[in-house]
Scaffold this motif. Structure first.
Motif, PDB file in Angstrom:
ATOM      1  N   SER A   1      34.909  89.166  62.614  1.00  0.00           N
ATOM      2  CA  SER A   1      33.548  89.602  62.940  1.00  0.00           C
ATOM      3  C   SER A   1      32.557  88.468  62.745  1.00  0.00           C
ATOM      4  O   SER A   1      32.742  87.579  61.916  1.00  0.00           O
ATOM      5  N   GLN A   2      31.497  88.523  63.523  1.00  0.00           N
ATOM      6  CA  GLN A   2      30.430  87.533  63.441  1.00  0.00           C
ATOM      7  C   GLN A   2      29.618  87.753  62.172  1.00  0.00           C
ATOM      8  O   GLN A   2      29.381  88.886  61.752  1.00  0.00           O
ATOM      9  N   ALA A   3      29.219  86.665  61.528  1.00  0.00           N
ATOM     10  CA  ALA A   3      28.398  86.773  60.321  1.00  0.00           C
ATOM     11  C   ALA A   3      27.376  85.654  60.315  1.00  0.00           C
ATOM     12  O   ALA A   3      27.581  84.594  60.904  1.00  0.00           O
ATOM     13  N   ASN A   4      26.296  85.900  59.630  1.00  0.00           N
ATOM     14  CA  ASN A   4      25.275  84.868  59.418  1.00  0.00           C
ATOM     15  C   ASN A   4      25.329  84.469  57.947  1.00  0.00           C
ATOM     16  O   ASN A   4      24.870  85.204  57.079  1.00  0.00           O
ATOM     17  N   LEU A   5      25.902  83.321  57.670  1.00  0.00           N
ATOM     18  CA  LEU A   5      26.060  82.867  56.289  1.00  0.00           C
ATOM     19  C   LEU A   5      25.048  81.792  55.915  1.00  0.00           C
ATOM     20  O   LEU A   5      25.148  81.184  54.850  1.00  0.00           O
ATOM     21  N   THR A   6      24.089  81.565  56.780  1.00  0.00           N
ATOM     22  CA  THR A   6      23.070  80.563  56.502  1.00  0.00           C
ATOM     23  C   THR A   6      22.321  80.921  55.216  1.00  0.00           C
ATOM     24  O   THR A   6      21.852  82.045  55.050  1.00  0.00           O
ATOM     25  N   GLY A   7      22.248  79.966  54.303  1.00  0.00           N
ATOM     26  CA  GLY A   7      21.543  80.199  53.044  1.00  0.00           C
ATOM     27  C   GLY A   7      22.265  81.154  52.106  1.00  0.00           C
ATOM     28  O   GLY A   7      21.621  81.806  51.275  1.00  0.00           O
ATOM     29  N   LEU A   8      23.589  81.239  52.221  1.00  0.00           N
ATOM     30  CA  LEU A   8      24.350  82.166  51.378  1.00  0.00           C
ATOM     31  C   LEU A   8      24.142  81.882  49.891  1.00  0.00           C
ATOM     32  O   LEU A   8      24.102  82.797  49.071  1.00  0.00           O
ATOM     33  N   VAL A   9      24.014  80.629  49.539  1.00  0.00           N
ATOM     34  CA  VAL A   9      23.814  80.272  48.133  1.00  0.00           C
ATOM     35  C   VAL A   9      22.975  79.000  48.047  1.00  0.00           C
ATOM     36  O   VAL A   9      23.010  78.161  48.948  1.00  0.00           O
ATOM     37  N   LYS A  10      22.220  78.891  46.978  1.00  0.00           N
ATOM     38  CA  LYS A  10      21.417  77.693  46.739  1.00  0.00           C
ATOM     39  C   LYS A  10      22.173  76.755  45.805  1.00  0.00           C
ATOM     40  O   LYS A  10      22.903  77.190  44.916  1.00  0.00           O
ATOM     41  N   ARG A  11      21.980  75.469  46.000  1.00  0.00           N
ATOM     42  CA  ARG A  11      22.701  74.480  45.187  1.00  0.00           C
ATOM     43  C   ARG A  11      22.424  74.653  43.700  1.00  0.00           C
ATOM     44  O   ARG A  11      23.298  74.449  42.858  1.00  0.00           O
ATOM     45  N   LYS A  12      21.208  75.036  43.349  1.00  0.00           N
ATOM     46  CA  LYS A  12      20.857  75.164  41.935  1.00  0.00           C
ATOM     47  C   LYS A  12      21.622  76.287  41.250  1.00  0.00           C
ATOM     48  O   LYS A  12      21.677  76.341  40.015  1.00  0.00           O
ATOM     49  N   ASN A  13      22.221  77.174  42.036  1.00  0.00           N
ATOM     50  CA  ASN A  13      22.971  78.287  41.467  1.00  0.00           C
ATOM     51  C   ASN A  13      24.473  78.019  41.412  1.00  0.00           C
ATOM     52  O   ASN A  13      25.258  78.927  41.122  1.00  0.00           O
ATOM     53  N   LEU A  14      24.878  76.789  41.689  1.00  0.00           N
ATOM     54  CA  LEU A  14      26.293  76.439  41.651  1.00  0.00           C
ATOM     55  C   LEU A  14      26.662  75.899  40.278  1.00  0.00           C
ATOM     56  O   LEU A  14      25.918  75.118  39.679  1.00  0.00           O
ATOM     57  N   ILE A  15      27.821  76.333  39.795  1.00  0.00           N
ATOM     58  CA  ILE A  15      28.319  75.841  38.516  1.00  0.00           C
ATOM     59  C   ILE A  15      29.694  75.208  38.734  1.00  0.00           C
ATOM     60  O   ILE A  15      30.389  75.531  39.702  1.00  0.00           O
ATOM     61  N   PRO A  16      30.109  74.288  37.867  1.00  0.00           N
ATOM     62  CA  PRO A  16      31.425  73.674  38.019  1.00  0.00           C
ATOM     63  C   PRO A  16      32.543  74.716  37.954  1.00  0.00           C
ATOM     64  O   PRO A  16      32.416  75.747  37.283  1.00  0.00           O
ATOM     65  N   VAL A  17      33.636  74.417  38.618  1.00  0.00           N
ATOM     66  CA  VAL A  17      34.783  75.308  38.606  1.00  0.00           C
ATOM     67  C   VAL A  17      35.287  75.532  37.182  1.00  0.00           C
ATOM     68  O   VAL A  17      35.679  76.648  36.812  1.00  0.00           O
ATOM     69  N   SER A  18      35.275  74.480  36.379  1.00  0.00           N
ATOM     70  CA  SER A  18      35.740  74.605  34.990  1.00  0.00           C
ATOM     71  C   SER A  18      34.897  75.619  34.214  1.00  0.00           C
ATOM     72  O   SER A  18      35.424  76.408  33.412  1.00  0.00           O
ATOM     73  N   GLN A  19      33.598  75.605  34.442  1.00  0.00           N
ATOM     74  CA  GLN A  19      32.717  76.564  33.767  1.00  0.00           C
ATOM     75  C   GLN A  19      33.003  77.976  34.250  1.00  0.00           C
ATOM     76  O   GLN A  19      33.007  78.934  33.468  1.00  0.00           O
ATOM     77  N   TRP A  20      33.229  78.121  35.528  1.00  0.00           N
ATOM     78  CA  TRP A  20      33.571  79.439  36.093  1.00  0.00           C
ATOM     79  C   TRP A  20      34.842  79.990  35.433  1.00  0.00           C
ATOM     80  O   TRP A  20      34.892  81.153  35.021  1.00  0.00           O
ATOM     81  N   ARG A  21      35.841  79.155  35.306  1.00  0.00           N
ATOM     82  CA  ARG A  21      37.104  79.605  34.725  1.00  0.00           C
ATOM     83  C   ARG A  21      36.907  80.044  33.277  1.00  0.00           C
ATOM     84  O   ARG A  21      37.491  81.032  32.819  1.00  0.00           O
TER      85      ARG A  21
END
Length: 465
Positions: free
Chosen positions: A151-171
């Motif tokens: 299906s078609q989706a609009n993912l523009t602006g799905l997340v902001k860079r400031k809200n990204l955390i390292p994978v290690s922190q996520w784990r």
């Protein structure tokens, strides 16, 4: 009803079984009818003629079909790659069945002649499905027409860079129950990636987002990315369906706290009939700029994607594999890992001089810079990772590995060269190589804490280079 029909599998399930059964039933019916039927005044000699002549025709036709396919595949290499023994065997079976049926059409009357005519149609259909099963190219009826269920989706602006955390922190947060409600599976969406800089006329891309990217909450892990390309002819939908991307990534995510790479299947062709060589040209447009600027920048700006080259991989099959090598080795600032399967030795669309004249406006040096071994030497030393694979029965692609891999190793790359056992120039080889490449890439980017061993992948063996 239409969607159900488009989703009917061509590689497994009821349709291939029914088509094969019809062809076998018709062939047996003709043979049994010849053995036990009445043959007028000819009596016993007539029965022998109806039995022997079709079988002789089948044997001659089958041998001729197999030999012709072998000559085209392995001697004259008109397709650019070896077709593999399974495809040659299917060609032999198809010719044999048609020879058998054509003889019955000439000798029989009434219902038996009609059955022979139906055998021609069903045998050709069965062989087409058999060859497709050998390649794994067209997964569904819909894929024959470029139709898919995404299906078609609009993912523009799905997340902001400031809200990204390292994978290690996520784990760590998942282990401490700070993050919950992670979906069981990821999603695949069809998207428009604006060709703002390239103006390349690309078809819609597909994007896989793993469960971690879909978990509730503001913070998202900065995920590694794989840019995936199909062969030519091909499309983003073909790469996902034939490559089994969603199943593979969801399986990986289940074992890694919902973590898996984002996968982008982008269109490097513009049309099934186009071979852009993945370069900017006046022939088919700016495919290179589209892939390296428009696609990469859009992903980094709109999805929960890591930003560093070490967290980006580029992969592909056949022509797409060649592209992944061209682009990857020429742009280590964008891609830290390359996972090509069944790559050509270099860009291929006509003779060398034809390509220089047509795509590079007569600039031989520009063409040579796109040949992987040249590009590797030009950018040596390099610390990139190269996981290069081919189907064991694709002699041309295996030979290409033995040419390219040593050059990459000498340049300082971390090289693993593998063969997919029992496969040829097909998507099964891609799945085998990509599955191992995913494990290596996942370890290198912190998705997994376990270093993969090639011995854990029984469908692969190391290529001696």
């Amino acid at each position: 009803m239409r969607q159900w029909l488009m989703n009917v599998s061509l590689v497994e399930g009821w349709l291939p079984t029914v088509v094969f059964a019809i062809a076998v039933t018709l062939a047996v019916t003709l043979l049994v009818g010849a053995i036990g039927g009445r043959n007028g005044r000819d009596g016993r000699s007539g029965r022998i003629r109806l039995i022997v002549l079709p079988l002789v025709a089948a044997a001659i036709s089958g041998a001729a079909g197999y030999t012709l396919t072998w000559l085209l595949s392995d001697v004259f290499v008109v397709f650019g790659v070896g077709l593999g023994p399974r495809v040659m065997a299917w060609a032999g079976v198809g010719f044999a069945a048609v020879g058998f049926a054509a003889t019955h059409i000439a000798l029989r009357k009434g219902m038996m002649r009609a059955a022979a005519a139906l055998l021609v149609v069903s045998a050709i259909s069965a062989v087409a499905i058999g060859i497709d099963q050998s390649y794994g190219e067209y997964a569904t009826i819909g894929s024959l027409f470029g139709d898919d269920s995404y299906s078609q989706a609009n993912l523009t602006g799905l997340v902001k860079r400031k809200n990204l955390i390292p994978v290690s922190q996520w784990r760590r947060q998942v282990a401490g129950d700070a993050i919950r409600n992670i979906p069981l599976n990821g999603t695949v969406s069809k998207i428009d990636i604006p060709a703002a800089e390239s103006h390349f006329k690309a078809r819609k891309a597909l994007v896989y987002l793993p469960p971690a990217a879909l978990a509730k909450g503001k913070l998202k892990p900065a995920l590694p990315v794989i840019l995936m390309m199909s062969g030519q002819p091909g499309s983003p939908g073909r790469a996902f369906q034939a490559g089994g991307i969603q199943t593979m990534m969801d399986g990986y995510a289940k074992d890694h706290e919902g973590l898996a790479p984002i996968v982008i299947a982008a269109d490097q062709l513009g049309d099934d009939s186009h071979n852009t060589l993945c370069v900017d040209s006046k022939v088919y447009g700016n495919a290179f700029t589209y892939l390296t600027r428009d696609v990469v920048d859009w992903v980094k700006n709109n999805l929960p994607a890591a930003q560093d080259a070490k967290d980006w991989a580029i992969a592909g099959f056949s022509q797409g594999a060649t592209c992944s090598l061209q682009i990857g080795v020429n742009h280590p600032e964008l891609f830290g890992t390359m996972i090509p399967t069944d790559s050509e030795i270099g860009p291929t669309n006509g003779t060398r001089q034809e390509m220089i004249d047509r795509f590079f406006e007569g600039n031989a040096e520009a063409y040579e810079s796109q040949v992987p071994v040249n590009a590797i030497r030009d950018h040596s030393p390099a610390q990139q990772t190269l996981i290069m694979g081919a189907g064991e029965e694709d002699a041309t692609s295996v030979r290409n590995i033995r040419t390219i891999a040593p050059v990459a190793a000498k340049a300082g790359m971390h090289v693993t060269a593998v063969e997919s056992i029992g496969n040829a120039h097909d998507w099964y080889a891609v799945q085998d190589v990509l599955r191992y490449g995913l494990a290596v890439f996942g370890y290198d980017t912190g998705l997994s804490g376990v270093r993969p061993s090639l011995s854990d992948y029984p469908n692969l063996k190391r290529v001696s280079v």
